[in-house]
Design a protein around this motif. Sequence first.
Motif, PDB file in Angstrom:
ATOM      1  N   GLY A  22       0.807  -1.220   0.000  1.00 21.60           N
ATOM      2  CA  GLY A  22       0.000   0.000   0.000  1.00 21.60           C
ATOM      3  C   GLY A  22       0.833   1.260   0.000  1.00 21.60           C
ATOM      4  N   GLU A  23       2.053   1.168   0.446  1.00 21.47           N
ATOM      5  CA  GLU A  23       3.013   2.278   0.454  1.00 21.47           C
ATOM      6  C   GLU A  23       4.385   1.686   0.158  1.00 21.47           C
ATOM      7  N   ASP A  24       5.140   2.325  -0.722  1.00 20.38           N
ATOM      8  CA  ASP A  24       6.518   1.892  -0.883  1.00 20.38           C
ATOM      9  C   ASP A  24       7.275   2.121   0.422  1.00 20.38           C
ATOM     10  N   LEU A  25       8.329   1.358   0.632  1.00 17.23           N
ATOM     11  CA  LEU A  25       9.081   1.411   1.881  1.00 17.23           C
ATOM     12  C   LEU A  25      10.126   2.517   1.806  1.00 17.23           C
ATOM     13  N   SER A  50       9.643   6.876  12.962  1.00 19.58           N
ATOM     14  CA  SER A  50       9.979   6.777  11.543  1.00 19.58           C
ATOM     15  C   SER A  50      11.482   6.638  11.391  1.00 19.58           C
ATOM     16  N   MET A  51      11.936   6.659  10.153  1.00 15.46           N
ATOM     17  CA  MET A  51      13.367   6.594   9.868  1.00 15.46           C
ATOM     18  C   MET A  51      14.123   7.786  10.429  1.00 15.46           C
ATOM     19  N   HIS A  73       8.056   2.159   9.168  1.00 14.57           N
ATOM     20  CA  HIS A  73       6.966   1.195   9.153  1.00 14.57           C
ATOM     21  C   HIS A  73       5.618   1.896   8.956  1.00 14.57           C
ATOM     22  N   LEU A  74       4.599   1.099   8.645  1.00 14.24           N
ATOM     23  CA  LEU A  74       3.285   1.663   8.306  1.00 14.24           C
ATOM     24  C   LEU A  74       2.607   2.369   9.473  1.00 14.24           C
ATOM     25  N   ASP A  75       2.994   2.054  10.706  1.00 13.51           N
ATOM     26  CA  ASP A  75       2.383   2.726  11.857  1.00 13.51           C
ATOM     27  C   ASP A  75       2.960   4.112  12.108  1.00 13.51           C
ATOM     28  N   SER A  76       3.934   4.536  11.312  1.00  9.40           N
ATOM     29  CA  SER A  76       4.567   5.833  11.516  1.00  9.40           C
ATOM     30  C   SER A  76       3.560   6.973  11.422  1.00  9.40           C
ATOM     31  N   ARG A  77       3.686   7.937  12.323  1.00 10.31           N
ATOM     32  CA  ARG A  77       2.827   9.121  12.267  1.00 10.31           C
ATOM     33  C   ARG A  77       3.037   9.901  10.982  1.00 10.31           C
ATOM     34  N   THR A  78       4.208   9.745  10.365  1.00 15.04           N
ATOM     35  CA  THR A  78       4.473  10.469   9.122  1.00 15.04           C
ATOM     36  C   THR A  78       3.597   9.991   7.976  1.00 15.04           C
ATOM     37  N   LEU A  79       3.037   8.800   8.095  1.00 16.33           N
ATOM     38  CA  LEU A  79       2.178   8.252   7.036  1.00 16.33           C
ATOM     39  C   LEU A  79       0.699   8.488   7.307  1.00 16.33           C
ATOM     40  N   GLY A  80       0.342   8.682   8.557  1.00 12.98           N
ATOM     41  CA  GLY A  80      -1.040   9.022   8.900  1.00 12.98           C
ATOM     42  C   GLY A  80      -2.055   7.935   8.615  1.00 12.98           C
ATOM     43  N   ILE A  81      -1.671   6.675   8.713  1.00 16.93           N
ATOM     44  CA  ILE A  81      -2.616   5.582   8.458  1.00 16.93           C
ATOM     45  C   ILE A  81      -3.499   5.391   9.686  1.00 16.93           C
ATOM     46  N   PRO A  82      -4.805   5.487   9.547  1.00 13.20           N
ATOM     47  CA  PRO A  82      -5.692   5.394  10.718  1.00 13.20           C
ATOM     48  C   PRO A  82      -5.809   3.969  11.231  1.00 13.20           C
ATOM     49  N   HIS A  83      -6.228   3.863  12.482  1.00 12.41           N
ATOM     50  CA  HIS A  83      -6.407   2.558  13.104  1.00 12.41           C
ATOM     51  C   HIS A  83      -7.432   1.720  12.360  1.00 12.41           C
ATOM     52  N   TRP A  92       1.966  -5.733  12.267  1.00 10.28           N
ATOM     53  CA  TRP A  92       3.066  -6.420  12.951  1.00 10.28           C
ATOM     54  C   TRP A  92       3.802  -7.358  11.991  1.00 10.28           C
ATOM     55  N   ARG A  93       3.047  -7.999  11.090  1.00  6.55           N
ATOM     56  CA  ARG A  93       3.679  -8.870  10.095  1.00  6.55           C
ATOM     57  C   ARG A  93       4.375  -8.040   9.016  1.00  6.55           C
ATOM     58  N   ILE A  94       3.740  -6.952   8.599  1.00  5.67           N
ATOM     59  CA  ILE A  94       4.326  -6.101   7.562  1.00  5.67           C
ATOM     60  C   ILE A  94       5.639  -5.497   8.057  1.00  5.67           C
ATOM     61  N   ARG A  95       5.697  -5.173   9.346  1.00  2.00           N
ATOM     62  CA  ARG A  95       6.943  -4.681   9.929  1.00  2.00           C
ATOM     63  C   ARG A  95       8.075  -5.699   9.724  1.00  2.00           C
ATOM     64  N   ILE A  96       7.797  -6.945   9.980  1.00  2.00           N
ATOM     65  CA  ILE A  96       8.803  -7.988   9.798  1.00  2.00           C
ATOM     66  C   ILE A  96       9.212  -8.071   8.332  1.00  2.00           C
ATOM     67  N   GLU A  97       8.224  -8.002   7.441  1.00  2.00           N
ATOM     68  CA  GLU A  97       8.513  -8.001   6.006  1.00  2.00           C
ATOM     69  C   GLU A  97       9.373  -6.809   5.619  1.00  2.00           C
ATOM     70  N   ASP A  98       9.147  -5.657   6.280  1.00  2.00           N
ATOM     71  CA  ASP A  98       9.966  -4.476   5.999  1.00  2.00           C
ATOM     72  C   ASP A  98      11.439  -4.759   6.267  1.00  2.00           C
ATOM     73  N   LEU A  99      11.733  -5.389   7.417  1.00  2.00           N
ATOM     74  CA  LEU A  99      13.126  -5.682   7.752  1.00  2.00           C
ATOM     75  C   LEU A  99      13.731  -6.669   6.760  1.00  2.00           C
ATOM     76  N   LYS A 100      12.962  -7.668   6.369  1.00  2.00           N
ATOM     77  CA  LYS A 100      13.481  -8.645   5.408  1.00  2.00           C
ATOM     78  C   LYS A 100      13.649  -8.020   4.023  1.00  2.00           C
TER      79      LYS A 100
END
Length: 305
Positions: A22-25, A50-51, A73-83, A92-100
Amino acid sequence: MSDSHPAIVSVKPVILPAPGRGEDLQVRVSAPVTGGDLPVVVFSHGFGWSMDGYAPLADHWAAHGFVVVQPTHLDSRTLGIPHEDPRFPEIWRIRIEDLKRVLDELAVLEASVPGLTGRLDRHRIAVAGHSWGAQTASTLLGARVLDPDGAPGEDLSDPRVKAGVLLALTGLGDDLTPFAAEQLPFMRPSFTTMTPPALIVAGDHDQSQLSTRGPDWFTDPYTYSPGNKTLLTLYGAEHSLGGIPGYEVAETTDESPARVALLQHLTTAFLHSALYPEDTGNTDWQTATAALEQDPDPLGKLQSK
């Protein structure tokens, strides 16, 4: 370790395409301007950050010879993704995918920093993280999320990762508050398969609103993981551990430059020791731990197994 260290360079944002996310990393890469065969530290930020956060650690590590990679990660306030976003339960899974994804794309990240190409040591990789980021990093070291029946979930470890620094990593899921148990079901870890060497840092004044226990909850990752672990308990430290998310940030309620300086020194020494186990002449870790243990007014205590 010498107090003199080289200048660093940071490049951001480096964009890694992430189909289906949904968002590039977005990634920040920091590195010393000189030196070769540089080990890599991939850092996972805490909720909402964020970074751009954690400069006290990221800049210090880069100045002491590490390439530090910080994804947003997608939970960053800089992205503004609502709950309410449908991705939220899977962040939580996407975060792991981000690191990989970062590990998969090291060549791209290396090429993004002028003069960095050819200077990485891909055989010496560590992960680090704070709070939710520490849980994210711990899965690459072998920690697992238990399913509703208490059985260990999928093995998300990564053999490329050789060590970890886990800062304010939350404890067992048996002690969650009713809110956390309902809203954050992924906070049910098992540390029994977290085998690589790791430095686990907990504050003895870190009282989480997600747990029914006290600050000792944050020592669970040490207590329930196999050997080759070290626990640093910081006296008087709350969740920011003295201010590691950034200098003078509003969320730091226990600001302590001395505590942050201790973390800079110990984490750097630990990373060098863990990533270069064959270097028997490197005494930075032994020197750093001895200094803490012999301090008449120490900022914390160390335990190892």
